[in-house]
Design an enzyme around this catalytic site. Structure first.
Site, short mmCIF file in Angstrom:
data_model
loop_
_atom_site.label_atom_id
_atom_site.label_comp_id
_atom_site.label_asym_id
_atom_site.label_seq_id
_atom_site.Cartn_x
_atom_site.Cartn_y
_atom_site.Cartn_z
N ARG A 63 -14.62 6.22 7.58
CA ARG A 63 -15.53 6.69 6.53
C ARG A 63 -16.86 5.94 6.50
O ARG A 63 -17.45 5.75 5.44
CB ARG A 63 -14.88 6.58 5.14
CG ARG A 63 -13.66 7.43 4.94
CD ARG A 63 -14.01 8.92 4.98
NE ARG A 63 -12.92 9.69 4.43
CZ ARG A 63 -11.81 10.00 5.08
NH1 ARG A 63 -11.67 9.63 6.35
NH2 ARG A 63 -10.87 10.70 4.49
N SER A 104 -11.08 11.87 -2.48
CA SER A 104 -10.52 10.52 -2.60
C SER A 104 -11.57 9.60 -3.22
O SER A 104 -12.70 9.55 -2.74
CB SER A 104 -10.19 9.94 -1.22
OG SER A 104 -9.25 10.72 -0.57
N GLU A 122 -14.54 5.03 -1.93
CA GLU A 122 -14.95 5.92 -0.87
C GLU A 122 -16.15 6.73 -1.37
O GLU A 122 -17.06 7.05 -0.64
CB GLU A 122 -13.77 6.86 -0.54
CG GLU A 122 -13.77 7.40 0.85
CD GLU A 122 -13.93 8.89 0.89
OE1 GLU A 122 -14.17 9.42 1.96
OE2 GLU A 122 -13.83 9.53 -0.17
N1 EPU Z 1 1.35 8.53 -1.56
C1 EPU Z 1 2.11 8.02 -2.57
N2 EPU Z 1 2.04 8.61 -3.79
C2 EPU Z 1 1.26 9.68 -4.01
C3 EPU Z 1 0.48 10.22 -2.98
C4 EPU Z 1 0.53 9.61 -1.75
O1 EPU Z 1 2.84 7.08 -2.39
O2 EPU Z 1 1.26 10.17 -5.15
C5 EPU Z 1 1.43 7.90 -0.22
C6 EPU Z 1 2.43 8.64 0.65
O3 EPU Z 1 3.17 7.70 1.35
C7 EPU Z 1 1.54 9.39 1.61
C8 EPU Z 1 0.38 8.45 1.72
O4 EPU Z 1 0.21 7.93 0.41
O5 EPU Z 1 2.18 9.60 2.83
C9 EPU Z 1 -0.90 9.08 2.22
O6 EPU Z 1 -1.21 10.20 1.41
P1 EPU Z 1 -2.09 11.41 1.99
O7 EPU Z 1 -1.56 11.86 3.28
O8 EPU Z 1 -2.24 12.40 0.89
O9 EPU Z 1 -3.46 10.77 2.35
P2 EPU Z 1 -4.35 9.60 1.76
O10 EPU Z 1 -4.24 8.45 2.68
O11 EPU Z 1 -4.03 9.35 0.34
C10 EPU Z 1 -6.42 10.31 3.19
C11 EPU Z 1 -7.86 10.68 3.00
C12 EPU Z 1 -7.97 12.10 2.46
C13 EPU Z 1 -7.34 13.03 3.45
C14 EPU Z 1 -5.88 12.63 3.63
C15 EPU Z 1 -5.18 13.44 4.67
C16 EPU Z 1 -8.96 8.57 2.51
C17 EPU Z 1 -9.69 7.75 1.51
N3 EPU Z 1 -8.49 9.74 2.09
O12 EPU Z 1 -5.80 10.25 1.91
O13 EPU Z 1 -9.35 12.42 2.41
O14 EPU Z 1 -7.40 14.39 3.00
O15 EPU Z 1 -5.81 11.23 4.06
O16 EPU Z 1 -5.64 13.06 5.92
O17 EPU Z 1 -8.85 8.14 3.67
C18 EPU Z 1 -11.26 12.42 1.02
O18 EPU Z 1 -11.74 11.63 1.81
O19 EPU Z 1 -11.90 12.82 0.01
C19 EPU Z 1 -9.91 12.91 1.24
C20 EPU Z 1 -9.30 13.73 0.41
#
Ligand code: EPU
Length: 342
Positions: free
Chosen positions: A153, A235, A338
């Protein structure tokens, strides 16, 4: 000028002057020094939080050139093209590249600044060249992706080059050869379920950019707020990357809280560990937490939303600070935003 419709968080703020650039040739004519200062360049307004009225000029590059397909794998798109229009187009043309980035809000110019990413793909993987007006040298430049300093990012446009270049277009590199990326999180499983509903399974024939785009859209719609209904900037925090030693301490805390066999979600990044900020926010009990009009989105706590439509910047900032403080105390990690605060 009222910026409410120009930021996806839906903050009711104003700027002194709003300038929209629709042609590259407008840029050499523009005398930046004569504009109300400071000058802030924005894209689709989907990754920022205005913390109040902006005293200077907000400049939006609205160049939306989208050339007709000419059979080549390279596509030069205006900075103001909606990024998901590009994803939809590529999938419809059966071209591989941006399908995992489907439905990310925002525009092409910002995708190259922010190195947007989702489901195992980042914009840098498909960016070939960034085209920009160099305010310092007063000329147009073509910057190869390799020189943009891309990271999670981030890019030089956000750091050492901040304010210098006005991105006018981005050239993306697409592929006819299948390049499916299914190994992030639940993508493969969701695709299998989607194909099963059509009575088929993953094969060379069924694995198309369109099928992956449909799958990603399904996942995002389940987890993330619908931008037409609830204001947010995606995010709000970045996922922190920490040392293995630090991670072991977090595991110990998590097992005290959740029982001995508890597994903390994480990804290895070289010698370090990336821990989902969403998990920490959830563990701290913030899911669904409200403060004024702002709320931690229950389905994906990494996202802060304007739940009432009447949230003010102070609500979001106070909720942000409350989360950061609690996570610092519990895990010794300082979350970084972010979303850009302006
Ligand atoms: N998780 C929890 N509780 C929750 C939700 C998630 O424990 O309520 C844990 C789970 O283990 C899950 C992990 O968090 O596997 C990761 O969650 P997710 O795959 O939804 O992705 P993220 O790491 O939270 C990132 C990006 C998102 C992108 C997703 C999918 C960042 C800051 N965010 O989120 O990007 O859509 O991966 O690739 O890196 C954005 O940048 O605006 C955005 C939405």
């Amino acid at each position: 000028m009222d910026l409410s419709s120009r930021n996806t968080f839906g903050m009711k703020v104003h700027c002194r002057l709003f300038v929209e650039i629709t042609e590259e040739s407008d840029l050499p004519e523009l005398d930046f020094d004569s504009l109300p200062q400071p000058v802030f360049v924005m894209g689709g307004g989907s990754n920022l939080l205005f913390t109040g009225d902006f005293p200077g000029t907000v400049l939006h590059v609205a160049i939306d050139s989208f050339p007709a397909a000419d059979g080549s794998r390279k596509l030069r798109l205006g900075a103001g093209v909606v990024f998901d229009d590009f994803c939809a187009w590529a999938s419809a043309e059966d071209l591989w590249g941006p399908e995992n980035l489907s439905l990310i809000p925002g525009e092409v110019g910002a995708s190259a600044v922010q190195n947007i990413g989702a489901y195992g793909v980042e914009a840098k993987d498909i960016i070939e060249t960034v085209h920009a007006w160099d305010r310092q040298e007063r000329r147009f430049v073509d910057i190869p992706a390799a020189d943009c300093g891309y990271g999670y990012r981030t890019s030089r446009f956000k750091t050492e080059w901040k304010g210098r270049f006005i991105i006018t277009a981005v050239t993306f590199r697409l592929s006819r050869t299948p390049r499916p990326k299914l190994d992030y999180g639940g993508v493969r499983k969701a695709l299998e379920a989607r194909l099963a509903a059509f009575g088929t399974e993953i094969s060379d024939d069924s694995l198309t950019p369109r099928a992956i785009r449909g799958t990603i859209i399904g996942i995002r719609r389940q987890k993330l707020p619908d931008p037409d209904e609830i204001g947010s900037a995606g995010s709000f925090f970045k996922n922190p990357v920490i040392s293995k030693e630090h991670f072991e301490k977090i595991v110990a805390t998590a097992r005290q809280d959740n029982g001995p066999g508890y597994e903390v979600p994480h990804y290895e990044v070289g010698d370090e560990i990336k821990v989902p900020a969403a998990w920490m926010i959830e563990q701290c009990g913030f899911k669904g937490e409200r403060l004024g009009g702002a709320q931690v989105y229950p389905q994906q706590p990494l996202v802060l939303v304007n739940a009432t439509g009447r949230a003010v910047p102070e609500d979001v900032l106070a909720l942000r600070d409350r989360i950061i403080r609690k996570i610092e105390r519990k895990y010794g990690i300082t979350l970084h935003c972010e979303v850009e605060t302006v």
